[in-house]
Structure formats: C-alpha cells, structure tokens
Design a protein around this motif. Structure first.
Motif, PDB file in Angstrom:
ATOM      1  N   UNK A  61       0.832  -1.210   0.000  1.00 18.34           N
ATOM      2  CA  UNK A  61       0.000   0.000   0.000  1.00 18.34           C
ATOM      3  C   UNK A  61       0.865   1.258   0.000  1.00 18.34           C
ATOM      4  N   UNK A  62       1.939   1.251   0.799  1.00 21.76           N
ATOM      5  CA  UNK A  62       2.812   2.409   0.847  1.00 21.76           C
ATOM      6  C   UNK A  62       3.549   2.642  -0.446  1.00 21.76           C
ATOM      7  N   UNK A  63       3.916   1.555  -1.142  1.00 20.82           N
ATOM      8  CA  UNK A  63       4.601   1.684  -2.425  1.00 20.82           C
ATOM      9  C   UNK A  63       3.645   2.208  -3.494  1.00 20.82           C
ATOM     10  N   UNK A  64       2.428   1.690  -3.528  1.00 24.47           N
ATOM     11  CA  UNK A  64       1.461   2.089  -4.554  1.00 24.47           C
ATOM     12  C   UNK A  64       0.877   3.470  -4.297  1.00 24.47           C
ATOM     13  N   UNK A  65       0.662   3.797  -3.043  1.00 27.16           N
ATOM     14  CA  UNK A  65       0.048   5.091  -2.691  1.00 27.16           C
ATOM     15  C   UNK A  65       0.895   5.774  -1.621  1.00 27.16           C
ATOM     16  N   UNK A  66       1.961   6.457  -1.997  1.00 25.97           N
ATOM     17  CA  UNK A  66       2.889   7.051  -1.014  1.00 25.97           C
ATOM     18  C   UNK A  66       2.232   7.969   0.009  1.00 25.97           C
ATOM     19  N   UNK A  67       1.075   8.519  -0.319  1.00 26.53           N
ATOM     20  CA  UNK A  67       0.392   9.361   0.661  1.00 26.53           C
ATOM     21  C   UNK A  67      -0.002   8.570   1.908  1.00 26.53           C
ATOM     22  N   UNK A  68      -0.079   7.242   1.774  1.00 22.73           N
ATOM     23  CA  UNK A  68      -0.461   6.397   2.901  1.00 22.73           C
ATOM     24  C   UNK A  68       0.728   5.997   3.770  1.00 22.73           C
ATOM     25  N   UNK A  69       1.928   6.431   3.431  1.00 24.20           N
ATOM     26  CA  UNK A  69       3.117   5.991   4.156  1.00 24.20           C
ATOM     27  C   UNK A  69       3.026   6.281   5.659  1.00 24.20           C
ATOM     28  N   UNK A  70       2.586   7.466   6.105  1.00 21.50           N
ATOM     29  CA  UNK A  70       2.477   7.655   7.563  1.00 21.50           C
ATOM     30  C   UNK A  70       1.586   6.623   8.245  1.00 21.50           C
ATOM     31  N   UNK A  71       0.448   6.305   7.632  1.00 19.40           N
ATOM     32  CA  UNK A  71      -0.433   5.283   8.191  1.00 19.40           C
ATOM     33  C   UNK A  71       0.241   3.914   8.147  1.00 19.40           C
ATOM     34  N   UNK A  72       0.922   3.623   7.038  1.00 19.99           N
ATOM     35  CA  UNK A  72       1.595   2.334   6.907  1.00 19.99           C
ATOM     36  C   UNK A  72       2.709   2.187   7.931  1.00 19.99           C
ATOM     37  N   UNK A  73       3.405   3.272   8.251  1.00 17.05           N
ATOM     38  CA  UNK A  73       4.456   3.234   9.265  1.00 17.05           C
ATOM     39  C   UNK A  73       3.871   2.793  10.603  1.00 17.05           C
ATOM     40  N   UNK A  74       2.703   3.330  10.965  1.00 20.96           N
ATOM     41  CA  UNK A  74       2.068   2.939  12.230  1.00 20.96           C
ATOM     42  C   UNK A  74       1.617   1.484  12.199  1.00 20.96           C
ATOM     43  N   UNK A  75       1.045   1.052  11.079  1.00 20.09           N
ATOM     44  CA  UNK A  75       0.590  -0.341  10.971  1.00 20.09           C
ATOM     45  C   UNK A  75       1.777  -1.298  11.056  1.00 20.09           C
ATOM     46  N   UNK A  76       2.837  -1.010  10.315  1.00 22.98           N
ATOM     47  CA  UNK A  76       4.003  -1.892  10.292  1.00 22.98           C
ATOM     48  C   UNK A  76       4.707  -1.884  11.641  1.00 22.98           C
ATOM     49  N   UNK A  77       4.851  -0.698  12.254  1.00 22.57           N
ATOM     50  CA  UNK A  77       5.490  -0.629  13.565  1.00 22.57           C
ATOM     51  C   UNK A  77       4.747  -1.441  14.605  1.00 22.57           C
ATOM     52  N   UNK A  78       3.420  -1.437  14.527  1.00 26.83           N
ATOM     53  CA  UNK A  78       2.629  -2.240  15.464  1.00 26.83           C
ATOM     54  C   UNK A  78       2.817  -3.727  15.202  1.00 26.83           C
ATOM     55  N   UNK A  79       2.938  -4.119  13.937  1.00 18.66           N
ATOM     56  CA  UNK A  79       3.164  -5.543  13.632  1.00 18.66           C
ATOM     57  C   UNK A  79       4.598  -5.956  13.947  1.00 18.66           C
ATOM     58  N   UNK A  80       5.532  -5.017  13.928  1.00 15.25           N
ATOM     59  CA  UNK A  80       6.863  -5.350  14.435  1.00 15.25           C
ATOM     60  C   UNK A  80       6.792  -5.655  15.925  1.00 15.25           C
ATOM     61  N   UNK A  81       5.984  -4.873  16.645  1.00 15.10           N
ATOM     62  CA  UNK A  81       5.697  -5.243  18.030  1.00 15.10           C
ATOM     63  C   UNK A  81       5.013  -6.597  18.077  1.00 15.10           C
ATOM     64  N   UNK A  82       4.127  -6.857  17.107  1.00 21.64           N
ATOM     65  CA  UNK A  82       3.471  -8.160  17.029  1.00 21.64           C
ATOM     66  C   UNK A  82       4.471  -9.295  16.906  1.00 21.64           C
ATOM     67  N   UNK A  83       5.526  -9.099  16.129  1.00 20.05           N
ATOM     68  CA  UNK A  83       6.572 -10.118  16.029  1.00 20.05           C
ATOM     69  C   UNK A  83       7.233 -10.341  17.381  1.00 20.05           C
ATOM     70  N   UNK A  84       7.488  -9.244  18.109  1.00 24.98           N
ATOM     71  CA  UNK A  84       8.073  -9.384  19.450  1.00 24.98           C
ATOM     72  C   UNK A  84       7.114 -10.105  20.392  1.00 24.98           C
TER      73      UNK A  84
END
Length: 321
Positions: A46-69
């Motif tokens: 989503x972030x690659x296709x629609x760069x305007x979504x990158x801030x939202x994608x950063x929050x989603x991915x950061x939370x899933x990185x916590x999910x990995x932990x």
C-alpha cells in the motif's frame, strides 16, 4: 530470593473448566506468524502504490513489528506451537531476529521476570518502578521514541558498548534492559535485514526498506513497546503481593488492537496468572477468571488512554527525564 505469589488452576477451576485452556495446537501459532507478516506485506504494498499512505503504513508496520516481538514472547513460553522445534524455529528466525532480538537470550530473561514478578529480583522492575511520572516526562520519552533516539541507543550504542566489553544493562535507563535481547543478536539481525533490503532492490523499490521497514522500527515500534510496558505493570497497587494484581489487563478497542496492542497482549493479568495458556485463549480466560469472585481483584483498565493518564499523573517537579 522470594518468588512472586502464585495460584494454581485448581484454586479457581474444576478440571473440566480448566481443560480447554491446557490444550495447544501445532498450527495456530504459525498462522499468527503468517498473519503478522501478511499485514506487514500488505502495508508495504500500500505504501509503495500510494505514497500518501506511508504515515499510516508506518504505524501499521510498527505495530506488527511489536506483534513479532509478542509472538517471540509466545514462543518463549512454548505457546507458538505444540511442536517444540517448530515453536523455537518460528519464534527465533521469523519473530525475534527480524526485529533484532534473540529467542535464546530472551527466554531465560523473561522467565525470570515471571518467577520474580514485581519483586526486587524482577529484571523488568526497572520498567514499572519509575511510574507514575509527570506528563512532561512521559511526553519527552515518547518524543525520543518517535524521533529515533531510542532506536539509535538500542540498536547502535548498546551493541557497540557490548562489543567494547561494557555491561550496558547496568544503566538504569528504562530501555537499557533491551540490551539483553538486542545486543546479542546483531549479526543475525543484519543478515535478515540485508535480505529484506535485497528483496526491495530486486523488486525495484529499494527505498521501501528504509521508509516502510526501518522507519517504523525506529519510530512507532519503540513508542508502542513503551506503551505496552507501561500498561502491563506500572502503577498497579499490590502487584508484589497479590497474584491477581501482578499485572494489568487493558480493554482494547479495535483501533488500539490495530495500532498499539496486537495478538491479545493487552490481557496481561491473565497471562501472569497462568503463563502457559496460549495467547489466543486469553480473552476466554479473562471472562472465566472475571466470573469468579477472586477475579474482581484484578486491575482492569478501560483503555490505553486511561493507562497513560494514570501513569503520567505525577506533578512536574524537575526537568529530569
């Protein structure tokens, strides 16, 4: 050294009532790992296709990185799969290493936390003991997280200190404890992240590794990790003496589960009561415990905003931390 107070399942449940919480499955944990990586992959796309979504994608991915932990934490308890080898393989290489941790280093450290929860020997006591703090203090901590300062200390300064033979974990900083699991896994972390970067290069989107993997890890991931740590143990009266109050459970609405607390990590009081119950059974365990009179003693917060207010209620007295 006094261990934390405990209860037995038989103190609350009949054998028939307790039986569903004892069973484990070989496939549920692997599906959770696949789900976590699937969400990360979709957010990257989503972030690659629609760069305007990158801030939202950063929050989603950061939370899933916590999910990995969190799933690494599940593996530390043997709950990711009933097959021990699969449990440890997934927990280490697919959960711990990508975010810079080591299952082998984390497991004994974390089990010591359970054994001595909220006692002076608890290795995690440094995370909860300073609270409550002032709003300004908490705000400064979160700013350090969101600006990458916490990440730089954890992933650069602490490993360098370890290479120079200095015991980084002797400092009293509330993130220095992570040297236990990050400072001993530098080479695997760099190897896996090099592979992720190479994947982006081959796909023609090399920048996605930095904007949609490294940036979340350097900003959102440290902040939600801090919020998780605060919510679990900070400001729980009687936590050192009452097993029902060794930790806090926080009711999480959909957006909190999406951006702060994935994979049922908010049910922490139940986890400390019965640490071998798999994470996906914690909501049912919460209902079962709360249905007993003893369950009324548990610390249950209505949400993470409530926890933040409680943890930052101290008046501002000095500019320290």
């Amino acid at each position: 050294m006094p261990a934390a107070p405990r209860i037995r399942p038989a103190d609350l449940f009949s054998p028939e009532d307790w039986a569903p919480f004892q069973s484990r499955r070989i496939w549920v944990g692997p599906l959770l790992v696949a789900h976590c990586w699937g969400v990360i992959a979709l957010a990257v796309v989503a972030g690659v296709l629609w760069p305007l979504l990158i801030p939202l994608c950063v929050a989603v991915i950061g939370t899933r990185q916590l999910g990995l932990a969190i799933l690494m934490h599940e593996a530390a308890h043997g709950g990711l799969s009933s097959d021990r080898r699969l449990n440890d393989f997934l927990g280490h290489w697919f959960c711990a290493v990508p975010v810079g941790a080591s299952l082998n280093a984390y497991r004994p450290y974390h089990l010591a936390h359970h054994k001595y929860a909220q006692q002076v020997e608890d290795p995690d006591l440094v995370l909860s003991a300073p609270f409550p703090v002032s709003r300004a203090s908490l705000r400064r901590k979160m700013v350090r997280d969101l600006t990458g300062q916490t990440f730089f200390k954890q992933r650069v300064l602490l490993p360098l200190a370890g290479l120079r033979g200095r015991a980084a974990q002797t400092t009293t900083d509330d993130h220095a404890y992570e040297a236990i699991v990050t400072g001993r896994s530098v080479a695997p972390f760099l190897l896996v992240n090099a592979a992720l970067l190479a994947t982006g290069v081959v796909a023609g989107v090399w920048w996605a590794f930095f904007a949609l993997w490294l940036l979340p890890m350097a900003t959102w991931f440290p902040m939600v990790t801090r919020l998780r740590n605060i919510a679990e143990h900070a400001c729980v009266e009687g936590s050192a003496t009452d097993p029902f109050r060794a930790a806090r459970t926080t009711r999480a609405c959909w957006w909190e589960r999406a951006f702060i607390a994935p994979y049922w990590v908010n049910f922490h009081a139940e986890h400390h009561l019965f640490m071998h119950v798999p994470c996906w059974k914690l909501p049912a365990l919460h209902r079962a415990v709360r249905a007993r009179p003893q369950g009324e003693r548990m610390e249950v917060a209505p949400g993470y905003l409530s926890v933040i207010r409680d943890a930052s209620r101290k008046p501002e007295t000095s500019p320290a931390n």
